[in-house]
Motif scaffolding. Structure first.
Motif, PDB file in Angstrom:
ATOM      1  N   LYS A 191       3.997  12.729   2.715  1.00  0.00           N
ATOM      2  CA  LYS A 191       4.342  11.488   1.737  1.00  0.00           C
ATOM      3  C   LYS A 191       5.977  11.254   1.420  1.00  0.00           C
ATOM      4  N   ALA A 198       5.994   4.109  -9.699  1.00  0.00           N
ATOM      5  CA  ALA A 198       4.450   4.431  -9.860  1.00  0.00           C
ATOM      6  C   ALA A 198       4.070   3.881 -11.198  1.00  0.00           C
ATOM      7  N   PRO A 234       4.353   5.109  -4.283  1.00  0.00           N
ATOM      8  CA  PRO A 234       5.001   4.889  -2.902  1.00  0.00           C
ATOM      9  C   PRO A 234       5.232   6.098  -2.309  1.00  0.00           C
ATOM     10  N   ASN A 235       5.502   6.174  -1.033  1.00  0.00           N
ATOM     11  CA  ASN A 235       6.007   7.289  -0.082  1.00  0.00           C
ATOM     12  C   ASN A 235       7.494   7.387  -0.503  1.00  0.00           C
ATOM     13  N   THR A 242      -1.389  -0.549   2.482  1.00  0.00           N
ATOM     14  CA  THR A 242      -0.155  -0.057   2.985  1.00  0.00           C
ATOM     15  C   THR A 242       0.585   0.380   1.974  1.00  0.00           C
ATOM     16  N   LYS A 243       1.451   1.448   1.974  1.00  0.00           N
ATOM     17  CA  LYS A 243       2.280   2.302   1.204  1.00  0.00           C
ATOM     18  C   LYS A 243       3.685   1.782   0.765  1.00  0.00           C
ATOM     19  N   ASP A 244       4.190   1.427  -0.212  1.00  0.00           N
ATOM     20  CA  ASP A 244       5.610   1.035  -0.321  1.00  0.00           C
ATOM     21  C   ASP A 244       6.228   2.534  -0.123  1.00  0.00           C
ATOM     22  N   GLY A 295       5.057  -2.341   1.361  1.00  0.00           N
ATOM     23  CA  GLY A 295       3.837  -2.561   2.146  1.00  0.00           C
ATOM     24  C   GLY A 295       3.242  -3.835   2.277  1.00  0.00           C
ATOM     25  N   LYS A 322      10.077   7.617  -7.596  1.00  0.00           N
ATOM     26  CA  LYS A 322       8.891   7.421  -6.994  1.00  0.00           C
ATOM     27  C   LYS A 322       7.893   7.497  -8.154  1.00  0.00           C
ATOM     28  N   ARG A 337       1.476   1.488  -8.381  1.00  0.00           N
ATOM     29  CA  ARG A 337       1.520   1.834  -6.852  1.00  0.00           C
ATOM     30  C   ARG A 337       2.128   3.305  -6.681  1.00  0.00           C
TER      31      ARG A 337
END
Length: 112
Positions: free
Chosen positions: A87, A45, A52-53, A11-13, A6, A41, A50
């Motif tokens: 997600k 994380a 992520p989706n 904004t998500k990774d 992101g 994921k 972070r």
């Protein structure tokens, strides 16, 4: 297969796993691949801080009629509640659909 980072802070990774299928698959395989993506994921994380989706993109080299039976498996995955709703996603496209989609339509269809 792919990590989309992101750009903005909020904004998500997105971790993207792409599978190309020629003959078909069963629900056990789909569930296993989906859970591996969810596991990736969780590791990501932990390492980055972070969350992520995830996206599992399955490209079917089958007739559209044959791919319909596999789409019922998608419903089963979401009903089991294995990932985060909205997600952690699974998207199935036929090879023909992938070839004919514009870049914008593909981006919208994949939710990225």
């Amino acid at each position: 297969d792919i990590l989309l980072r992101g750009r903005a802070k909020l904004t998500k990774d997105i971790i993207v796993e792409v599978k190309s299928i020629r003959r078909g698959f069963n629900y056990g395989w789909l569930r296993e691949v989906f859970l591996k993506n969810v596991y990736a994921k969780n590791i990501y994380a932990q390492l980055t801080g972070r969350i992520p989706n995830t996206l599992l993109l399955i490209v079917l080299d089958l007739e559209a009629e044959a791919s319909d039976k596999f789409k019922t498996m998608l419903t089963r995955i979401s009903e089991e509640g294995l990932g985060r709703k909205g997600k952690d996603r699974v998207v199935m496209l036929t090879k023909e659909e992938l070839d004919t989609l514009s870049d914008d339509a593909l981006q919208e269809g994949l939710g990225i």
